[in-house]
Design a protein around this motif. Structure first.
Motif, PDB file in Angstrom:
ATOM      1  N   LEU A 216       0.781   1.498  -5.030  1.00 23.45           N
ATOM      2  CA  LEU A 216       1.209  -0.024  -5.177  1.00 23.45           C
ATOM      3  C   LEU A 216       0.691  -0.637  -3.740  1.00 23.45           C
ATOM      4  O   LEU A 216       0.087  -1.971  -4.127  1.00 23.45           O
ATOM      5  CB  LEU A 216       2.747  -0.223  -5.489  1.00 23.45           C
ATOM      6  CG  LEU A 216       3.215  -1.418  -5.699  1.00 23.45           C
ATOM      7  CD1 LEU A 216       2.793  -2.005  -7.141  1.00 23.45           C
ATOM      8  CD2 LEU A 216       4.668  -1.466  -5.875  1.00 23.45           C
ATOM      9  N   ALA A 217       0.995  -0.171  -2.443  1.00 18.92           N
ATOM     10  CA  ALA A 217       0.741  -0.775  -1.606  1.00 18.92           C
ATOM     11  C   ALA A 217      -0.669  -0.840  -1.208  1.00 18.92           C
ATOM     12  O   ALA A 217      -1.152  -1.968  -0.955  1.00 18.92           O
ATOM     13  CB  ALA A 217       1.455   0.013  -0.661  1.00 18.92           C
ATOM     14  N   LEU A 218      -1.442   0.312  -1.410  1.00 21.25           N
ATOM     15  CA  LEU A 218      -2.795   0.325  -1.282  1.00 21.25           C
ATOM     16  C   LEU A 218      -3.637  -0.962  -1.977  1.00 21.25           C
ATOM     17  O   LEU A 218      -4.527  -1.864  -1.494  1.00 21.25           O
ATOM     18  CB  LEU A 218      -3.241   1.508  -1.361  1.00 21.25           C
ATOM     19  CG  LEU A 218      -5.010   1.708  -1.371  1.00 21.25           C
ATOM     20  CD1 LEU A 218      -5.137   1.377   0.073  1.00 21.25           C
ATOM     21  CD2 LEU A 218      -5.329   3.193  -1.534  1.00 21.25           C
ATOM     22  N   LEU A 219      -3.441  -0.952  -3.566  1.00 19.94           N
ATOM     23  CA  LEU A 219      -3.930  -1.849  -4.288  1.00 19.94           C
ATOM     24  C   LEU A 219      -3.741  -3.150  -3.821  1.00 19.94           C
ATOM     25  O   LEU A 219      -4.627  -4.153  -3.761  1.00 19.94           O
ATOM     26  CB  LEU A 219      -3.501  -1.456  -5.696  1.00 19.94           C
ATOM     27  CG  LEU A 219      -4.498  -2.329  -6.729  1.00 19.94           C
ATOM     28  CD1 LEU A 219      -5.929  -2.278  -6.517  1.00 19.94           C
ATOM     29  CD2 LEU A 219      -4.167  -2.043  -8.052  1.00 19.94           C
ATOM     30  N   ALA A 220      -2.313  -3.552  -3.502  1.00 19.58           N
ATOM     31  CA  ALA A 220      -1.821  -4.852  -3.152  1.00 19.58           C
ATOM     32  C   ALA A 220      -2.580  -5.302  -1.659  1.00 19.58           C
ATOM     33  O   ALA A 220      -3.041  -6.288  -1.654  1.00 19.58           O
ATOM     34  CB  ALA A 220      -0.423  -4.758  -3.274  1.00 19.58           C
ATOM     35  N   ILE A 221      -2.693  -4.238  -0.914  1.00 17.44           N
ATOM     36  CA  ILE A 221      -3.276  -4.697   0.313  1.00 17.44           C
ATOM     37  C   ILE A 221      -4.695  -4.956   0.319  1.00 17.44           C
ATOM     38  O   ILE A 221      -5.123  -5.898   0.592  1.00 17.44           O
ATOM     39  CB  ILE A 221      -3.333  -3.350   1.297  1.00 17.44           C
ATOM     40  CG1 ILE A 221      -1.749  -3.312   1.934  1.00 17.44           C
ATOM     41  CG2 ILE A 221      -4.156  -3.562   2.425  1.00 17.44           C
ATOM     42  CD1 ILE A 221      -1.526  -1.799   2.731  1.00 17.44           C
ATOM     43  N   VAL A 222      -5.555  -4.412  -0.761  1.00 15.35           N
ATOM     44  CA  VAL A 222      -6.832  -4.686  -0.706  1.00 15.35           C
ATOM     45  C   VAL A 222      -7.069  -5.958  -1.341  1.00 15.35           C
ATOM     46  O   VAL A 222      -7.828  -6.948  -1.163  1.00 15.35           O
ATOM     47  CB  VAL A 222      -7.463  -3.513  -1.741  1.00 15.35           C
ATOM     48  CG1 VAL A 222      -8.880  -3.958  -2.070  1.00 15.35           C
ATOM     49  CG2 VAL A 222      -7.553  -2.304  -0.866  1.00 15.35           C
TER      50      VAL A 222
END
Length: 217
Positions: free
Chosen positions: A25-31
């Protein structure tokens, strides 16, 4: 405190599954939020008639809304307009919109921090507005944005815990289920959850420090 029950194989596996969801969740939202925030921030910096002002107003509106409200809207409000998203993508949308607004302001401020003399010198040397932005303003501004951007990414990772409100099976959600088994395993579970968040956030902080050292080297 019952550490043995709290850290049983089943509970640890369940927590790690939630942690994996948190990281995805965090990785995709960061990108996604970085891409959107960078584009919006550049447009706001460029002061394009009407467009920049409208985007700037939208950014201010989103920045001044609680993230929980945006999560609720993505999950329960959008279906009223015929837009159906599952839990994961509703959470991604909410986090991306909120964090992109924050990043857009970081980008705009970072670009404006570039010495006006450098911009004028670049224009005087024959570079166009777009070339000056691409070759002078963006490279300098982006280096200056590293610390606040990393801080925002750390905040984003922690903000993923708010998606527990829509029952997304991330780390906090799974921890709540485990803690509901026995009051004696609440503290051990919380300690492990805190440790998992700390490890990832501390790693991001260390990476930011190294980038900052290289920038000044």
């Amino acid at each position: 405190m019952d550490f043995k029950q709290a850290y049983s194989a089943d509970n640890l596996m369940f927590l790690l599954e939630g942690f994996g969801m948190t990281l995805r969740l965090a990785l995709l939202a960061i990108v996604l939020s970085f891409i959107v925030g960078l584009l919006v921030g550049v447009v706001c910096y460029a002061r394009i008639p009407i467009v920049s002002k409208l985007l700037g107003l939208l950014v201010e509106m989103v920045r001044n809304l609680p993230l929980l409200l945006i999560i609720f809207f993505a999950r329960y409000g959008l279906p009223e307009f015929g837009i159906q998203l599952n839990l994961f993508w509703a959470a991604i949308l909410a986090l991306t919109v909120f964090e992109a607004a924050m990043i857009a302001e970081i980008v705009r401020s970072g670009l404006r921090s570039v010495d006006r003399g450098l911009v004028e010198a670049s224009r005087a040397s024959g570079l166009g507005a777009v070339q000056t932005l691409r070759h002078v303003v963006l490279p300098i501004g982006l280096r200056r944005m590293v610390p606040p951007l990393v801080s925002q990414f750390i905040s984003l990772l922690k903000d993923t815990s708010l998606t527990v409100i829509i029952s997304l099976a991330e780390l906090t959600h799974n921890a709540n289920i485990i803690m509901g088994q026995n009051i004696n395993i609440v503290m051990p579970t919380l300690l492990l959850v805190a440790a998992l968040y700390f490890v990832v956030n501390y790693a991001l902080s260390l990476a930011a420090r190294r980038l900052e050292v290289r920038r000044h080297a």
